[in-house]
Design a protein around this motif. Structure first.
Motif, PDB file in Angstrom:
ATOM      1  N   GLY A 143       0.809  -1.228   0.000  1.00 23.20           N
ATOM      2  CA  GLY A 143       0.000   0.000   0.000  1.00 23.20           C
ATOM      3  C   GLY A 143       0.836   1.269   0.000  1.00 23.20           C
ATOM      4  O   GLY A 143       0.341   2.352   0.349  1.00 23.20           O
ATOM      5  N   LEU A 144       2.107   1.160  -0.403  1.00 20.07           N
ATOM      6  CA  LEU A 144       2.988   2.338  -0.325  1.00 20.07           C
ATOM      7  C   LEU A 144       2.666   3.385  -1.393  1.00 20.07           C
ATOM      8  O   LEU A 144       2.691   4.588  -1.118  1.00 20.07           O
ATOM      9  CB  LEU A 144       4.460   1.901  -0.435  1.00 20.07           C
ATOM     10  CG  LEU A 144       4.980   1.109   0.773  1.00 20.07           C
ATOM     11  CD1 LEU A 144       6.369   0.546   0.488  1.00 20.07           C
ATOM     12  CD2 LEU A 144       5.012   1.988   2.018  1.00 20.07           C
ATOM     13  N   ILE A 145       2.373   2.935  -2.616  1.00 20.27           N
ATOM     14  CA  ILE A 145       2.100   3.939  -3.656  1.00 20.27           C
ATOM     15  C   ILE A 145       0.749   4.642  -3.415  1.00 20.27           C
ATOM     16  O   ILE A 145       0.669   5.872  -3.567  1.00 20.27           O
ATOM     17  CB  ILE A 145       2.273   3.343  -5.069  1.00 20.27           C
ATOM     18  CG1 ILE A 145       3.773   3.155  -5.355  1.00 20.27           C
ATOM     19  CG2 ILE A 145       1.640   4.217  -6.151  1.00 20.27           C
ATOM     20  CD1 ILE A 145       4.630   4.426  -5.383  1.00 20.27           C
ATOM     21  N   PRO A 146      -0.303   3.939  -2.995  1.00 20.03           N
ATOM     22  CA  PRO A 146      -1.499   4.694  -2.620  1.00 20.03           C
ATOM     23  C   PRO A 146      -1.199   5.762  -1.555  1.00 20.03           C
ATOM     24  O   PRO A 146      -1.716   6.888  -1.622  1.00 20.03           O
ATOM     25  CB  PRO A 146      -2.442   3.613  -2.082  1.00 20.03           C
ATOM     26  CG  PRO A 146      -2.036   2.375  -2.816  1.00 20.03           C
ATOM     27  CD  PRO A 146      -0.542   2.483  -2.988  1.00 20.03           C
ATOM     28  N   GLU A 147      -0.345   5.437  -0.606  1.00 22.43           N
ATOM     29  CA  GLU A 147       0.014   6.408   0.444  1.00 22.43           C
ATOM     30  C   GLU A 147       0.739   7.621  -0.167  1.00 22.43           C
ATOM     31  O   GLU A 147       0.446   8.768   0.172  1.00 22.43           O
ATOM     32  CB  GLU A 147       0.934   5.683   1.454  1.00 22.43           C
ATOM     33  CG  GLU A 147       1.203   6.439   2.720  1.00 22.43           C
ATOM     34  CD  GLU A 147       1.952   5.554   3.732  1.00 22.43           C
ATOM     35  OE1 GLU A 147       1.520   4.413   3.997  1.00 22.43           O
ATOM     36  OE2 GLU A 147       2.989   6.019   4.260  1.00 22.43           O
ATOM     37  N   ALA A 148       1.660   7.336  -1.093  1.00 19.31           N
ATOM     38  CA  ALA A 148       2.401   8.422  -1.752  1.00 19.31           C
ATOM     39  C   ALA A 148       1.480   9.251  -2.646  1.00 19.31           C
ATOM     40  O   ALA A 148       1.526  10.490  -2.643  1.00 19.31           O
ATOM     41  CB  ALA A 148       3.545   7.835  -2.582  1.00 19.31           C
ATOM     42  N   VAL A 149       0.639   8.572  -3.399  1.00 17.71           N
ATOM     43  CA  VAL A 149      -0.250   9.278  -4.341  1.00 17.71           C
ATOM     44  C   VAL A 149      -1.210  10.185  -3.568  1.00 17.71           C
ATOM     45  O   VAL A 149      -1.479  11.318  -3.981  1.00 17.71           O
ATOM     46  CB  VAL A 149      -1.022   8.273  -5.228  1.00 17.71           C
ATOM     47  CG1 VAL A 149      -2.173   8.936  -5.970  1.00 17.71           C
ATOM     48  CG2 VAL A 149      -0.066   7.624  -6.227  1.00 17.71           C
ATOM     49  N   PHE A 150      -1.671   9.696  -2.440  1.00 16.24           N
ATOM     50  CA  PHE A 150      -2.610  10.503  -1.660  1.00 16.24           C
ATOM     51  C   PHE A 150      -1.951  11.808  -1.205  1.00 16.24           C
ATOM     52  O   PHE A 150      -2.565  12.882  -1.247  1.00 16.24           O
ATOM     53  CB  PHE A 150      -3.095   9.690  -0.456  1.00 16.24           C
ATOM     54  CG  PHE A 150      -4.389  10.171   0.102  1.00 16.24           C
ATOM     55  CD1 PHE A 150      -5.585   9.973  -0.579  1.00 16.24           C
ATOM     56  CD2 PHE A 150      -4.430  10.833   1.317  1.00 16.24           C
ATOM     57  CE1 PHE A 150      -6.781  10.434  -0.067  1.00 16.24           C
ATOM     58  CE2 PHE A 150      -5.627  11.299   1.839  1.00 16.24           C
ATOM     59  CZ  PHE A 150      -6.803  11.090   1.150  1.00 16.24           C
ATOM     60  N   ALA A 151      -0.675  11.720  -0.802  1.00 14.84           N
ATOM     61  CA  ALA A 151       0.045  12.930  -0.381  1.00 14.84           C
ATOM     62  C   ALA A 151       0.226  13.886  -1.564  1.00 14.84           C
ATOM     63  O   ALA A 151       0.106  15.107  -1.417  1.00 14.84           O
ATOM     64  CB  ALA A 151       1.402  12.545   0.197  1.00 14.84           C
ATOM     65  N   VAL A 152       0.491  13.328  -2.745  1.00 11.11           N
ATOM     66  CA  VAL A 152       0.676  14.175  -3.930  1.00 11.11           C
ATOM     67  C   VAL A 152      -0.662  14.794  -4.359  1.00 11.11           C
ATOM     68  O   VAL A 152      -0.721  15.952  -4.786  1.00 11.11           O
ATOM     69  CB  VAL A 152       1.328  13.362  -5.078  1.00 11.11           C
ATOM     70  CG1 VAL A 152       1.299  14.127  -6.392  1.00 11.11           C
ATOM     71  CG2 VAL A 152       2.762  13.005  -4.702  1.00 11.11           C
ATOM     72  N   MET A 153      -1.734  14.037  -4.205  1.00  8.26           N
ATOM     73  CA  MET A 153      -3.062  14.589  -4.524  1.00  8.26           C
ATOM     74  C   MET A 153      -3.345  15.802  -3.624  1.00  8.26           C
ATOM     75  O   MET A 153      -3.789  16.849  -4.075  1.00  8.26           O
ATOM     76  CB  MET A 153      -4.152  13.535  -4.303  1.00  8.26           C
ATOM     77  CG  MET A 153      -4.133  12.411  -5.322  1.00  8.26           C
ATOM     78  SD  MET A 153      -5.132  10.992  -4.816  1.00  8.26           S
ATOM     79  CE  MET A 153      -6.782  11.562  -5.212  1.00  8.26           C
ATOM     80  N   ARG A 154      -3.035  15.621  -2.360  1.00  8.23           N
ATOM     81  CA  ARG A 154      -3.289  16.732  -1.431  1.00  8.23           C
ATOM     82  C   ARG A 154      -2.463  17.955  -1.817  1.00  8.23           C
ATOM     83  O   ARG A 154      -2.961  19.081  -1.842  1.00  8.23           O
ATOM     84  CB  ARG A 154      -2.966  16.307   0.003  1.00  8.23           C
ATOM     85  CG  ARG A 154      -3.283  17.435   0.957  1.00  8.23           C
ATOM     86  CD  ARG A 154      -2.795  17.209   2.359  1.00  8.23           C
ATOM     87  NE  ARG A 154      -3.153  18.364   3.163  1.00  8.23           N
ATOM     88  CZ  ARG A 154      -2.599  18.677   4.306  1.00  8.23           C
ATOM     89  NH1 ARG A 154      -1.675  17.902   4.805  1.00  8.23           N
ATOM     90  NH2 ARG A 154      -2.971  19.740   4.961  1.00  8.23           N
ATOM     91  N   TYR A 155      -1.183  17.702  -2.118  1.00  4.29           N
ATOM     92  CA  TYR A 155      -0.304  18.803  -2.507  1.00  4.29           C
ATOM     93  C   TYR A 155      -0.823  19.486  -3.772  1.00  4.29           C
ATOM     94  O   TYR A 155      -0.840  20.717  -3.878  1.00  4.29           O
ATOM     95  CB  TYR A 155       1.100  18.247  -2.722  1.00  4.29           C
ATOM     96  CG  TYR A 155       2.072  19.233  -3.287  1.00  4.29           C
ATOM     97  CD1 TYR A 155       2.534  20.303  -2.526  1.00  4.29           C
ATOM     98  CD2 TYR A 155       2.536  19.103  -4.598  1.00  4.29           C
ATOM     99  CE1 TYR A 155       3.425  21.223  -3.056  1.00  4.29           C
ATOM    100  CE2 TYR A 155       3.428  20.014  -5.129  1.00  4.29           C
ATOM    101  CZ  TYR A 155       3.870  21.070  -4.350  1.00  4.29           C
ATOM    102  OH  TYR A 155       4.754  21.985  -4.885  1.00  4.29           O
TER     103      TYR A 155
END
Ligand SMILES: CC(C)(COP(=O)(O)OP(=O)(O)OC[C@H]1O[C@@H](n2cnc3c(N)ncnc32)[C@H](O)[C@@H]1OP(=O)(O)O)[C@@H](O)C(=O)NCCC(=O)NCCS
Length: 191
Positions: free
Chosen positions: A102-114
């Motif tokens: 689940g690491l890329i979903p975690e990363a993508v979510f942070a980038v979505m927020r940014y």
């Protein structure tokens, strides 16, 4: 560029010293072709691409905090299918050793927020090839809306043509779906 932090990851600017970690996952024939690019054949090839990342302000190295290793990449790119201001396309890749956590979903979510809250992007787009079930799951878990299939949308490195399965999320949808939940991640000081 902005460094982003999540529970298990740091998303930071690429550095020259990341070359060995980058080559280690980029040479794997199970990784690049799923995203449409050729597995790297030499450190020299990886170095050239690493330099393009270093010059790019919107491609992050994904660092696994537990061992400080660079294990992948997440980027915001111009979307060649919709060349409009305030639209960005997300792309990502992860070392096979770390798949399924689940690491890329975690990363993508942070980038979505940014993208939505920091850059005020209006629309984020994301695509996968029909055979890429793993990427499809990332996109679904991150809450993107399914748009449809752009038939023969892309030609990859070996000449093969594939349909693009298309998804996107509007800024309004982000705030409606994730406005409060987004607070679980936070940015740290730019490097
Ligand atoms: C797509 C990718 C980034 C997913 O990253 P990830 O952090 O492993 O994502 P997740 O942990 O959420 O796993 C996604 C799905 O992969 C599948 N999966 C998990 N572990 C797997 C493994 N070891 N091998 C194959 N598939 C696996 C599961 O179906 C999972 O979905 P689920 O959580 O509903 O079970 C990664 O697989 C990858 O780098 N693939 C190659 C490059 C690529 O496809 N880039 C995207 C181009 S659009």
């Amino acid at each position: 560029m902005e460094t982003l932090e999540t529970e298990r990851l740091l998303l930071r600017k690429w550095q020259e010293s990341d070359l060995a970690d980058f080559y280690e996952y980029a040479k794997n024939p199970n990784v690049g072709p799923k995203a449409g690019w050729k597995p790297h054949e030499s450190l020299l090839e990886s170095r050239e691409i690493l330099h393009s990342f270093i010059e790019n302000e919107e491609v992050w190295a994904v660092v696994y905090k537990e061992n400080s290793k660079v294990i992948g990449s997440v980027g915001l790119h111009n979307d060649s299918k919709r060349m409009l201001p305030n639209i960005k396309m997300i792309g990502y890749v992860l070392s096979e050793d770390y798949w399924g956590l689940g690491l890329i979903p975690e990363a993508v979510f942070a980038v979505m927020r940014y993208a939505f809250e920091g850059l005020a992007i209006d629309l984020l787009t994301i695509y996968h090839y029909p055979y890429n079930y793993q990427s499809r799951r990332v996109i679904e878990k991150c809450g993107f809306r399914y748009e449809g299939i752009l038939r023969m949308g892309s030609q990859i490195y070996n000449g093969q043509i594939y349909d693009d399965v298309c998804y996107s999320l509007l800024k309004e949808e982000w705030f409606q779906d994730f406005g409060a939940a987004a607070d679980i991640f936070h940015e740290i000081d730019p490097m």
